[in-house]
Design a protein around this motif. Structure first.
Motif, mmCIF file in Angstrom:
data_model
loop_
_atom_site.group_PDB
_atom_site.id
_atom_site.type_symbol
_atom_site.label_atom_id
_atom_site.label_comp_id
_atom_site.label_asym_id
_atom_site.label_seq_id
_atom_site.Cartn_x
_atom_site.Cartn_y
_atom_site.Cartn_z
ATOM 1 N N SER A 451 22.544 -1.957 -2.238
ATOM 2 C CA SER A 451 21.912 -2.331 -3.464
ATOM 3 C C SER A 451 21.068 -2.695 -3.926
ATOM 4 N N VAL A 452 20.426 -3.252 -2.920
ATOM 5 C CA VAL A 452 18.923 -4.883 -2.749
ATOM 6 C C VAL A 452 17.253 -3.310 -1.769
ATOM 7 N N ARG A 453 18.000 -1.776 -1.948
ATOM 8 C CA ARG A 453 16.727 -1.235 -1.412
ATOM 9 C C ARG A 453 15.496 -1.058 -2.364
ATOM 10 N N TYR A 454 15.495 -1.074 -3.597
ATOM 11 C CA TYR A 454 15.223 -1.436 -4.044
ATOM 12 C C TYR A 454 14.079 -3.207 -3.609
ATOM 13 N N ALA A 455 15.542 -3.620 -3.402
ATOM 14 C CA ALA A 455 14.486 -5.342 -3.235
ATOM 15 C C ALA A 455 13.615 -4.868 -1.424
ATOM 16 N N GLN A 456 14.543 -4.234 -1.455
ATOM 17 C CA GLN A 456 13.933 -4.264 0.455
ATOM 18 C C GLN A 456 12.579 -3.818 0.390
ATOM 19 N N ALA A 457 12.585 -2.508 -0.755
ATOM 20 C CA ALA A 457 11.713 -2.074 -0.868
ATOM 21 C C ALA A 457 9.891 -2.882 -0.956
ATOM 22 N N ARG A 458 10.448 -3.601 -2.141
ATOM 23 C CA ARG A 458 9.215 -4.299 -2.545
ATOM 24 C C ARG A 458 9.578 -5.543 -1.676
ATOM 25 N N LEU A 459 10.034 -6.225 -0.674
ATOM 26 C CA LEU A 459 10.077 -6.832 0.382
ATOM 27 C C LEU A 459 9.282 -6.498 1.245
ATOM 28 N N LEU A 460 9.317 -4.503 2.220
ATOM 29 C CA LEU A 460 8.575 -4.141 2.770
ATOM 30 C C LEU A 460 7.644 -3.645 2.485
ATOM 31 N N ALA A 461 7.140 -3.851 1.272
ATOM 32 C CA ALA A 461 5.531 -3.833 0.948
ATOM 33 C C ALA A 461 4.934 -5.232 0.396
ATOM 34 N N GLU A 462 5.827 -6.399 0.994
ATOM 35 C CA GLU A 462 5.157 -6.667 0.635
ATOM 36 C C GLU A 462 5.145 -8.001 2.394
ATOM 37 N N GLU A 463 6.204 -7.313 2.705
ATOM 38 C CA GLU A 463 6.016 -7.518 4.070
ATOM 39 C C GLU A 463 4.675 -6.529 4.981
ATOM 40 N N GLU A 464 5.093 -5.796 4.535
ATOM 41 C CA GLU A 464 3.405 -4.826 5.218
ATOM 42 C C GLU A 464 1.885 -5.522 4.706
ATOM 43 N N GLU A 465 2.587 -6.069 3.462
ATOM 44 C CA GLU A 465 1.209 -6.545 3.106
ATOM 45 C C GLU A 465 0.763 -8.077 4.048
ATOM 46 N N LYS A 466 1.618 -8.775 3.851
ATOM 47 C CA LYS A 466 1.833 -9.698 4.999
ATOM 48 C C LYS A 466 1.127 -9.396 6.309
ATOM 49 N N LEU A 467 2.032 -8.502 6.299
ATOM 50 C CA LEU A 467 1.030 -7.645 8.206
ATOM 51 C C LEU A 467 -0.092 -7.263 8.128
ATOM 52 N N LYS A 468 -0.220 -6.497 6.988
ATOM 53 C CA LYS A 468 -1.597 -6.469 7.140
ATOM 54 C C LYS A 468 -3.041 -7.531 7.191
ATOM 55 N N GLN A 469 -2.311 -8.215 6.438
ATOM 56 C CA GLN A 469 -3.155 -10.068 6.348
ATOM 57 C C GLN A 469 -3.350 -10.456 7.428
ATOM 58 N N LEU A 470 -1.597 -10.751 8.355
ATOM 59 C CA LEU A 470 -1.880 -11.346 9.704
ATOM 60 C C LEU A 470 -2.800 -10.388 10.393
ATOM 61 N N MET A 471 -2.703 -9.280 10.768
ATOM 62 C CA MET A 471 -3.682 -7.968 11.173
ATOM 63 C C MET A 471 -4.913 -8.854 11.374
ATOM 64 N N LYS A 472 -5.194 -8.816 9.628
ATOM 65 C CA LYS A 472 -6.122 -9.126 9.044
ATOM 66 C C LYS A 472 -6.716 -10.275 10.204
ATOM 67 N N LEU A 473 -6.605 -11.416 10.093
ATOM 68 C CA LEU A 473 -6.587 -12.624 10.159
ATOM 69 C C LEU A 473 -6.389 -12.530 12.159
#
Length: 580
Positions: A451-473
């Protein structure tokens, strides 16, 4: 002066008179004649055997005075007895031999003294001459003899003229020979305007006084022992006897009074019409006499007392004693003169030494002045060096202070940078907490994955984006950390250089402290400041080391027990490893 020395002086003149060639030697035949005459006048028994034995004809050549002396001493002088011969005859023999050759009176008859007076002056010269050969009479004795002769004539000797004469004659300064003395007297320089008869009487009087030891002579009235009458007699006083004669020619001797140390002379009061009376008391008799006046009585009493004193002292001649005293006085005067000359020489040497030392002192003073000038120049140079060094040190201290201030400013900047870094770290920690909350929410949402896969994918995308920012940081943080470490090394190298500079400055300050004590306090203060700066630098280094330590994300991991998304665990582990 003993009898042998007196005889040797006269014999020396006779021997030198026989030395015609002036070689110091006399032929044996002449010496034989001389010895024979000496035997005769000295009343010595002739010894022809000894005479012939000593002067044998087979011994060729003339005889010197040294060769004649052994015979003269052994066969003549050793046999002479005092009083056994007439001394005047002996002197006449020697005078006759030497006068023929050496005495040259004025041929025109203008001589001041007669031949007989010259003989008496020759005897006086021998008596007063020094006991050295050739015989000479020193200037003091010449003056003494001339004064005696002038006094006998009631004439005063011109001593200045005598000194001029002696100074004009270079050979006479050490003393006069008898022939020089006779020539000087015959010249009339000191007896000018005096008749020859007066000179002869004066020479005779001095001769009797000095040679014959006549202390005094003259007419006195004498009282007889038996008839007790008064008779005028010519008295002659000698050291041992007071003789009286009928007249002054002394041809008829009336008697004599033997004097010894037990005799005495006394002044008597006037009586029996006689005045100026005195008496001579001997051990056997008292002799009463009367003088012409009080002065004569006083002179006679003093002369007789002098003769008695000589007998008591065991002396035979007054003038021998006086001569010895004059000689001792001359010797003492010469010694004083020599001592004075030595003292003068010593004082001169001391003066020269003093002048030399003064010169040395002046040189030392000059050298001291030069040294003071050099010292002042050196001191000024050192002062300039010290001032220059002090200025240099002050510049270095100012530079050190500036460097310390710049380092403090840099430290402030570094602290601000560290504060910003801490803030970012806090933000990252806050972000990590939010991620953990998100993970918790994600765990909760696993139950409804579909039920929340869509939300999870969105969250994963956000998480990846955050991870990239974190790695860059994280990369930026690592680059910044590397840059910070490099800057720290640069700062550490600068601090080491500054420390070295500070150590060199401290050494220079130590040298300045040794040379200039008055700068010690400033140097100590500077060293204290430098140590404080070094301590502060070390403190800030510790703080920087503590602040520059990289801070990573927390190592805590949330363990999901049972169920969950299996595909999400590798992603989380990958994220954790990247975060680490």
């Amino acid at each position: 002066m003993d009898l042998r020395a007196e005889l040797l002086k006269s014999i020396w003149y006779a021997f030198t008179a026989l030395d015609v060639e002036k070689s110091g030697k006399v032929s044996k035949s002449q010496l034989k004649v001389l010895s024979h005459n000496l035997y005769t006048v000295l009343c010595i028994p002739h010894d022809p055997v000894a005479l012939e034995e000593h002067f044998r004809d087979d011994d060729d050549g003339p005889v010197s005075s040294q060769g004649y002396m052994p015979y003269l001493n052994k066969y003549i002088l050793d046999k002479v007895e005092e009083g056994a011969f007439v001394k005047e005859n002996f002197d006449e023999l020697c005078w006759t031999l030497t006068a023929k050759k050496n005495y040259k009176p004025d041929r025109n008859g203008n001589s001041v003294i007669s031949h007989q007076d010259a003989f008496k002056l020759w005897c006086l010269f021998n008596f007063l001459s020094e006991d050295k050969y050739p015989l000479i009479m020193v200037p003091d004795e010449v003056e003494y003899l001339l004064k005696k002769i002038c006094t006998a004539m009631n004439v005063e000797l011109n001593s200045c003229e005598l000194d001029d004469y002696l100074s004009q004659e270079p050979q006479a300064q050490g003393g006069l020979t008898v022939w020089q003395f006779l020539d000087m007297v015959n010249s009339g320089r000191f007896l000018r305007g005096i008749e020859q008869e007066a000179v002869s009487m004066a020479v005779e009087e001095v001769y009797q006084e000095v040679i014959e030891d006549v202390l005094k002579q003259g007419y006195l009235w004498k009282r007889g022992q038996l008839r007790r009458n008064w008779s005028e007699r010519w008295f002659t006083l000698k050291p041992s006897v007071l003789s009286y004669y009928m007249s002054e020619e002394r041809k008829e001797k009336k008697g004599s009074i033997t004097l010894d140390k037990h005799c005495c002379v006394e002044v008597l009061p006037d009586r029996d019409g006689k005045r100026c009376m005195f008496c001579v008391k001997t051990s056997s008799r008292t002799y009463e006499m009367s003088a012409s006046d009080t002065r004569q009585r006083q002179e006679w009493t003093l002369a007789i007392q002098t003769a008695i004193r000589l007998q008591a002292e065991g002396k035979k001649s007054l003038h021998k004693d006086l001569k010895q005293k004059r000689r001792e006085q001359r010797e003492q005067r010469e010694q004083r003169k020599a001592a004075k000359e030595e003292e003068t020489q010593r004082l001169k040497q001391l003066q020269e030494e003093k002048e030399r030392k003064l010169q040395e002192l002046e040189l030392l003073k000059e050298a001291q002045r030069q040294a003071e000038i050099l010292l002042q120049e050196e001191e000024q140079r050192r002062r300039q060096q010290h001032e220059e060094m002090q200025r240099t040190l002050e510049i270095q201290l100012r530079e050190a202070e500036q460097a310390r201030a710049s380092m403090q400013a840099e430290m402030v900047l570094k602290e601000a940078e560290a504060e910003r870094q801490r803030k970012r770290i806090l933000e990252l920690e806050d972000m990590q907490e939010r991620l953990q909350e998100a993970l918790q929410q994600e765990v909760k949402a696993r139950q409804d994955e579909e039920s929340v896969r869509y939300a999870q994918a969105r969250l994963l995308a956000e998480e990846e984006e955050k991870l990239k920012q974190l790695m860059k940081l994280k990369e930026e943080q690592e680059e910044y950390i590397i840059k910070t470490q490099r800057e720290k090394q640069v700062l550490k190298q600068e601090m080491e250089n500054k420390n070295k500079c500070l150590e060199e400055a401290q050494k220079q300050l130590e040298e300045v402290r040794v040379n200039r004590q008055r700068v010690d306090q400033d140097v100590v203060v500077a060293q204290r400041k430098l140590r404080q700066a070094s301590t502060n630098v070390k403190h800030w280094n510790v703080q920087m080391n503590r602040l520059m330590h990289p801070i990573g994300p927390g190592d805590k991991r949330t363990n999901v027990s049972g169920g969950g998304f299996t595909g999400y665990q590798p992603l989380l582990s990958q994220r954790d490893s990247s975060l680490k």
